[in-house]
Scaffold this motif. Structure first.
Motif, PDB file in Angstrom:
ATOM      1  N   UNK A 139       8.828 -10.169 -13.408  1.00 26.50           N
ATOM      2  CA  UNK A 139      10.140  -9.583 -13.123  1.00 26.50           C
ATOM      3  C   UNK A 139      10.283  -9.324 -11.623  1.00 26.50           C
ATOM      4  N   UNK A 140       9.241  -8.803 -11.016  1.00 26.82           N
ATOM      5  CA  UNK A 140       9.278  -8.535  -9.577  1.00 26.82           C
ATOM      6  C   UNK A 140       9.437  -9.828  -8.788  1.00 26.82           C
ATOM      7  N   UNK A 141       8.742 -10.872  -9.211  1.00 31.31           N
ATOM      8  CA  UNK A 141       8.885 -12.176  -8.542  1.00 31.31           C
ATOM      9  C   UNK A 141      10.313 -12.687  -8.669  1.00 31.31           C
ATOM     10  N   UNK A 142      10.859 -12.592  -9.872  1.00 31.17           N
ATOM     11  CA  UNK A 142      12.217 -13.081 -10.113  1.00 31.17           C
ATOM     12  C   UNK A 142      13.243 -12.306  -9.295  1.00 31.17           C
ATOM     13  N   UNK A 143      12.979 -11.027  -9.086  1.00 32.43           N
ATOM     14  CA  UNK A 143      13.907 -10.194  -8.333  1.00 32.43           C
ATOM     15  C   UNK A 143      13.653 -10.288  -6.829  1.00 32.43           C
ATOM     16  N   UNK A 144      12.698 -11.112  -6.429  1.00 27.26           N
ATOM     17  CA  UNK A 144      12.399 -11.262  -5.012  1.00 27.26           C
ATOM     18  C   UNK A 144      11.629 -10.092  -4.438  1.00 27.26           C
ATOM     19  N   UNK A 145      10.892  -9.391  -5.269  1.00 27.35           N
ATOM     20  CA  UNK A 145      10.174  -8.197  -4.818  1.00 27.35           C
ATOM     21  C   UNK A 145       8.697  -8.455  -4.552  1.00 27.35           C
ATOM     22  N   UNK A 146       8.289  -9.709  -4.542  1.00 22.98           N
ATOM     23  CA  UNK A 146       6.884 -10.032  -4.347  1.00 22.98           C
ATOM     24  C   UNK A 146       6.551 -10.053  -2.851  1.00 22.98           C
ATOM     25  N   UNK A 147       5.687  -9.173  -2.443  1.00 22.97           N
ATOM     26  CA  UNK A 147       5.217  -9.122  -1.064  1.00 22.97           C
ATOM     27  C   UNK A 147       3.713  -8.936  -1.118  1.00 22.97           C
ATOM     28  N   UNK A 148       2.981  -9.909  -0.597  1.00 21.01           N
ATOM     29  CA  UNK A 148       1.520  -9.893  -0.710  1.00 21.01           C
ATOM     30  C   UNK A 148       0.918  -8.599  -0.181  1.00 21.01           C
ATOM     31  N   UNK A 149       1.405  -8.124   0.956  1.00 23.64           N
ATOM     32  CA  UNK A 149       0.847  -6.905   1.542  1.00 23.64           C
ATOM     33  C   UNK A 149       1.097  -5.699   0.626  1.00 23.64           C
ATOM     34  N   UNK A 150       2.296  -5.607   0.063  1.00 25.33           N
ATOM     35  CA  UNK A 150       2.610  -4.506  -0.852  1.00 25.33           C
ATOM     36  C   UNK A 150       1.770  -4.606  -2.119  1.00 25.33           C
ATOM     37  N   UNK A 151       1.554  -5.849  -2.601  1.00 28.59           N
ATOM     38  CA  UNK A 151       0.720  -6.050  -3.785  1.00 28.59           C
ATOM     39  C   UNK A 151      -0.707  -5.576  -3.521  1.00 28.59           C
ATOM     40  N   UNK A 152      -1.232  -5.949  -2.367  1.00 30.87           N
ATOM     41  CA  UNK A 152      -2.595  -5.548  -2.003  1.00 30.87           C
ATOM     42  C   UNK A 152      -2.686  -4.033  -1.882  1.00 30.87           C
ATOM     43  N   UNK A 153      -1.671  -3.409  -1.299  1.00 31.11           N
ATOM     44  CA  UNK A 153      -1.677  -1.955  -1.138  1.00 31.11           C
ATOM     45  C   UNK A 153      -1.631  -1.271  -2.493  1.00 31.11           C
ATOM     46  N   UNK A 154      -0.795  -1.775  -3.400  1.00 30.72           N
ATOM     47  CA  UNK A 154      -0.698  -1.189  -4.740  1.00 30.72           C
ATOM     48  C   UNK A 154      -2.030  -1.298  -5.470  1.00 30.72           C
ATOM     49  N   UNK A 155      -2.686  -2.440  -5.364  1.00 29.92           N
ATOM     50  CA  UNK A 155      -3.970  -2.618  -6.028  1.00 29.92           C
ATOM     51  C   UNK A 155      -5.028  -1.698  -5.411  1.00 29.92           C
ATOM     52  N   UNK A 156      -5.000  -1.558  -4.099  1.00 32.23           N
ATOM     53  CA  UNK A 156      -5.935  -0.651  -3.421  1.00 32.23           C
ATOM     54  C   UNK A 156      -5.686   0.799  -3.834  1.00 32.23           C
ATOM     55  N   UNK A 157      -4.403   1.187  -3.901  1.00 31.89           N
ATOM     56  CA  UNK A 157      -4.067   2.551  -4.324  1.00 31.89           C
ATOM     57  C   UNK A 157      -4.468   2.793  -5.781  1.00 31.89           C
ATOM     58  N   UNK A 158      -4.272   1.779  -6.620  1.00 30.53           N
ATOM     59  CA  UNK A 158      -4.663   1.891  -8.033  1.00 30.53           C
ATOM     60  C   UNK A 158      -6.175   2.063  -8.150  1.00 30.53           C
ATOM     61  N   UNK A 159      -6.921   1.328  -7.333  1.00 30.13           N
ATOM     62  CA  UNK A 159      -8.375   1.454  -7.353  1.00 30.13           C
ATOM     63  C   UNK A 159      -8.782   2.865  -6.913  1.00 30.13           C
ATOM     64  N   UNK A 160      -8.106   3.391  -5.897  1.00 37.78           N
ATOM     65  CA  UNK A 160      -8.402   4.752  -5.443  1.00 37.78           C
ATOM     66  C   UNK A 160      -8.135   5.777  -6.541  1.00 37.78           C
ATOM     67  N   UNK A 161      -7.036   5.584  -7.281  1.00 36.86           N
ATOM     68  CA  UNK A 161      -6.744   6.481  -8.405  1.00 36.86           C
ATOM     69  C   UNK A 161      -7.844   6.394  -9.465  1.00 36.86           C
TER      70      UNK A 161
ATOM     71  N   UNK B 114       2.355   1.651  -8.027  1.00 32.35           N
ATOM     72  CA  UNK B 114       3.593   0.921  -7.730  1.00 32.35           C
ATOM     73  C   UNK B 114       4.768   1.879  -7.557  1.00 32.35           C
ATOM     74  N   UNK B 115       4.837   2.899  -8.399  1.00 29.48           N
ATOM     75  CA  UNK B 115       5.946   3.849  -8.310  1.00 29.48           C
ATOM     76  C   UNK B 115       5.856   4.721  -7.062  1.00 29.48           C
ATOM     77  N   UNK B 116       4.657   4.869  -6.517  1.00 30.90           N
ATOM     78  CA  UNK B 116       4.465   5.700  -5.327  1.00 30.90           C
ATOM     79  C   UNK B 116       4.577   4.917  -4.018  1.00 30.90           C
ATOM     80  N   UNK B 117       4.866   3.625  -4.092  1.00 27.58           N
ATOM     81  CA  UNK B 117       4.955   2.817  -2.871  1.00 27.58           C
ATOM     82  C   UNK B 117       6.110   3.278  -1.989  1.00 27.58           C
TER      83      UNK B 117
END
Length: 90
Positions: free
Chosen positions: A18-40, A58-61
């Motif tokens: 859905x994010x890709x279809x909506x044009x919301x895919x950004x590699x840097x943001x994806x990496x940050x979300x995954x890093x933040x998820x790992x920290x959680x 993702x909701x806290x980005x």
């Protein structure tokens, strides 16, 4: 605990599509979300990065793109955020 892994999840893949279809895919943001998820996950002594960790991250980005997308889809984002925080506190 030797490492943290992401469990496969069909709904998470769907959210990514859905994010890709909506044009919301950004590699840097994806990496940050995954890093933040790992920290959680690490902060809660969890062995895996679960969907609750990733969705919360993702909701806290800062850019708010996932939050905005969910709001436009009619999701009660405040309620979802509260439910995620409760799940993380367990």
């Amino acid at each position: 605990m030797t490492g943290h892994a992401v469990r496969p999840s069909y709904w998470l893949a769907g959210l990514g599509m859905i994010c890709l279809a909506a044009g919301l895919h950004h590699a840097k943001a994806d990496e940050q979300a995954l890093s933040d998820a790992q920290s959680l996950a690490v902060g809660n002594d969890n062995q895996y990065i679960d969907p609750v960790h990733l969705l919360s991250a993702l909701l806290d980005q800062d850019d708010g793109a996932p939050r905005s997308l969910l709001q436009r889809a009619g999701v009660n984002v405040a309620g979802l955020s509260n439910a995620l925080k409760s799940a993380l506190d367990r």
